[in-house]
Enzyme design. Structure first.
Site, short mmCIF file in Angstrom:
data_model
loop_
_atom_site.label_atom_id
_atom_site.label_comp_id
_atom_site.label_asym_id
_atom_site.label_seq_id
_atom_site.Cartn_x
_atom_site.Cartn_y
_atom_site.Cartn_z
N ASP A 165 0.87 -1.19 0.00
CA ASP A 165 0.00 0.00 0.00
C ASP A 165 0.90 1.23 0.00
O ASP A 165 2.14 1.12 0.04
CB ASP A 165 -0.94 0.00 1.23
CG ASP A 165 -2.24 0.78 0.98
OD1 ASP A 165 -2.16 2.01 0.73
OD2 ASP A 165 -3.33 0.18 1.01
N HIS B 132 -12.96 -0.31 -7.79
CA HIS B 132 -14.11 0.61 -7.82
C HIS B 132 -13.72 2.06 -7.46
O HIS B 132 -14.50 2.97 -7.61
CB HIS B 132 -15.28 0.10 -6.95
CG HIS B 132 -15.08 0.23 -5.47
ND1 HIS B 132 -16.11 0.09 -4.57
CD2 HIS B 132 -13.97 0.48 -4.72
CE1 HIS B 132 -15.66 0.25 -3.34
NE2 HIS B 132 -14.37 0.49 -3.41
C1 LIG Z 1 -10.78 1.36 -0.25
S1 LIG Z 1 -9.24 1.08 0.45
C2 LIG Z 1 -9.19 -0.69 0.48
C3 LIG Z 1 -8.22 -1.24 1.50
C4 LIG Z 1 -8.23 -2.77 1.60
N1 LIG Z 1 -7.97 -3.42 0.35
C5 LIG Z 1 -9.54 -3.25 2.19
O1 LIG Z 1 -10.36 -3.78 1.47
O2 LIG Z 1 -9.75 -3.06 3.39
C6 LIG Z 1 -8.16 1.49 -0.91
C7 LIG Z 1 -6.68 1.41 -0.59
O3 LIG Z 1 -5.96 1.80 -1.77
C8 LIG Z 1 -4.75 2.39 -1.34
N2 LIG Z 1 -4.15 3.10 -2.47
C9 LIG Z 1 -4.61 4.21 -3.09
N3 LIG Z 1 -3.79 4.56 -4.09
C10 LIG Z 1 -2.77 3.65 -4.11
C11 LIG Z 1 -1.61 3.48 -4.93
N4 LIG Z 1 -1.35 4.33 -5.93
N5 LIG Z 1 -0.78 2.44 -4.68
C12 LIG Z 1 -1.05 1.58 -3.65
N6 LIG Z 1 -2.14 1.68 -2.85
C13 LIG Z 1 -3.00 2.72 -3.07
C14 LIG Z 1 -5.22 3.28 -0.21
O4 LIG Z 1 -4.18 3.73 0.60
C15 LIG Z 1 -6.21 2.36 0.50
O5 LIG Z 1 -5.58 1.62 1.52
C1 LIG Z 2 -19.57 -2.44 3.49
O1 LIG Z 2 -18.32 -2.66 3.00
C2 LIG Z 2 -17.60 -1.63 2.46
C3 LIG Z 2 -18.20 -0.53 2.02
C4 LIG Z 2 -17.48 0.49 1.48
C5 LIG Z 2 -16.13 0.39 1.35
C6 LIG Z 2 -15.43 1.51 0.81
O2 LIG Z 2 -15.73 2.67 1.35
C7 LIG Z 2 -15.12 3.78 0.92
C8 LIG Z 2 -15.46 4.94 1.53
C9 LIG Z 2 -14.87 6.09 1.12
O3 LIG Z 2 -15.22 7.17 1.76
C10 LIG Z 2 -13.97 6.14 0.08
C11 LIG Z 2 -13.62 5.00 -0.53
O4 LIG Z 2 -12.74 5.03 -1.50
C12 LIG Z 2 -14.18 3.79 -0.11
C13 LIG Z 2 -13.85 2.57 -0.69
O5 LIG Z 2 -13.04 2.49 -1.61
C14 LIG Z 2 -14.49 1.42 -0.20
O6 LIG Z 2 -14.19 0.25 -0.70
C15 LIG Z 2 -15.52 -0.74 1.78
C16 LIG Z 2 -16.25 -1.74 2.33
#
Ligand SMILES: C[S@@+](CC[C@H](N)C(=O)[O-])C[C@H]1O[C@@H](n2cnc3c(N)ncnc32)[C@H](O)[C@@H]1O
Ligand SMILES: COc1ccc(-c2oc3cc(O)cc(O)c3c(=O)c2O)cc1
Length: 308
Positions: free
Chosen positions: A173, A211
């Site tokens: 990450d 997404h």
């Molecule tokens: C919606 S979160 C999902 C985190 C994890 N996969 C989960 O499902 O709990 C998206 C993740 O993408 C990471 N991210 C965003 N841009 C990135 C990049 N260019 N390279 C690596 N990670 C990145 C963010 O820091 C964040 O932790």
């Molecule tokens: C119920 O399970 C999930 C719902 C949503 C997400 C989630 O939520 C967010 C919320 C944000 O404010 C920005 C984001 O980019 C996202 C996500 O990327 C994301 O997956 C995860 C689990």
């Protein structure tokens, strides 16, 4: 608990007691409480927890309260008020109009929000990870190594590394997310940018990543994943956990509304979208993958395995 007991347990001013019945009435209607007995005396009404409110209990290890707290934080709610401005100009997201930075750049510059968001993602991952391993063990069986790309603070990878001790797990990450985190004998953290280079492995996990991005960016990420797969044959794969919007069921399925609100969230906060099956297949083939398998297994979400 009866309404009278509830009122006496809450840290509220006595003048506010009459309002609790009205709050409980709408929360019961919304499914957060159920009512045991019908009585004319409001104070005697007994409320019980439901599955929805159990998920918000402080002591529940599966609590998704951090997720709800993050979603209700003004950093994430204020951008919704900028939708009309966003529609009238070229800015990439309403989040950027509100905060002057892209979502991930903002998190890198605001440690309090960074912690809140990462903890919210971790609470969701805790909820899903056991279920994933329970229902979809076969997806991970026999894998020598796996990179959880954009894997946050590693909640999912920690569960995988414990359930599959022979599998080497890497959480990849952005540096501000993984710096300082401690791994274990088969779990390590690597900081970097997935648009540049992804560590090599036999399988790659992308949970709630694609997404967040538009089609062009998704194809770039998927091509980087393909380059990093050690096995280019049927044994190498990318495992995507995401929603697959279902056009055919239309409004029959009550999850559809939730899925469509997530689509709005992705539109307001980032530059992403929720996709239907046809849109997923387009992305998969544009990135050069030759085969796929979609398993709709986790409620709102599906597992999409794609093969080089
Ligand atoms: C919606 S979160 C999902 C985190 C994890 N996969 C989960 O499902 O709990 C998206 C993740 O993408 C990471 N991210 C965003 N841009 C990135 C990049 N260019 N390279 C690596 N990670 C990145 C963010 O820091 C964040 O932790
Ligand atoms: C119920 O399970 C999930 C719902 C949503 C997400 C989630 O939520 C967010 C919320 C944000 O404010 C920005 C984001 O980019 C996202 C996500 O990327 C994301 O997956 C995860 C689990």
């Amino acid at each position: 608990m009866s309404l009278s007991k509830l009122i006496s347990s809450l840290p509220i001013h006595p003048s506010k007691s009459p309002y609790i019945y009205r709050l409980m009435r709408i929360m019961t209607h919304s499914g957060f409480f159920s009512q045991q007995s019908v009585t004319d005396n409001e104070l005697e009404i007994e409320y019980m927890l439901t599955d929805a409110s159990r998920l918000l209990l402080k002591g529940n290890p599966m609590s998704v309260t951090p997720f709800v707290q993050a979603m209700l934080d003004p950093v994430l709610t204020n951008p919704w008020h900028q939708m009309s401005t966003w529609l009238k100009n070229e800015d990439s997201s309403a989040f950027e109009i509100t905060h002057g930075r892209y979502f991930w750049d903002y998190a890198a510059h605001d440690p309090i929000f960074n912690r809140l968001f990462n903890e919210s993602m971790a609470s969701d991952a805790r909820l899903v990870s056991d279920l994933l391993i329970d229902k979809c063990k076969g997806v991970f069986d026999g894998l020598e190594s796996l990179v959880d790309v954009a894997g946050g603070t590693g909640t999912m990878a920690k569960t995988l590394s414990k359930s599959f001790p022979q599998m080497e797990c890497i959480v990849f990450d952005l540096p501000h997310v993984v710096d300082g985190l401690q791994g274990s004998h088969n779990l390590s953290y690597v900081g970097g940018d997935m648009f540049q280079e992804i560590p090599q492995a036999h399988a790659i996990l992308l949970k709630w990543i694609l997404h967040d991005w538009n089609d062009e960016q998704c194809v770039k990420i998927l091509k980087k994943c393909k380059e990093s797969l050690k096995n280019k044959g049927k044994d190498g794969k990318v495992i995507i956990i995401e929603m697959v919007l279902d056009n055919e069921k239309e409004n029959v399925n009550e999850s559809v509304e939730t899925q469509l609100f997530f689509d709005m969230l992705m539109m307001i906060l980032v530059v992403g979208k929720e996709r239907n099956k046809r849109e997923w297949i387009n992305l998969i083939s544009s990135a050069g993958f030759t085969d796929y398998k979609i398993t709709p297994i986790l409620g709102l979400r599906s597992i999409i395995e794609i093969y080089p």
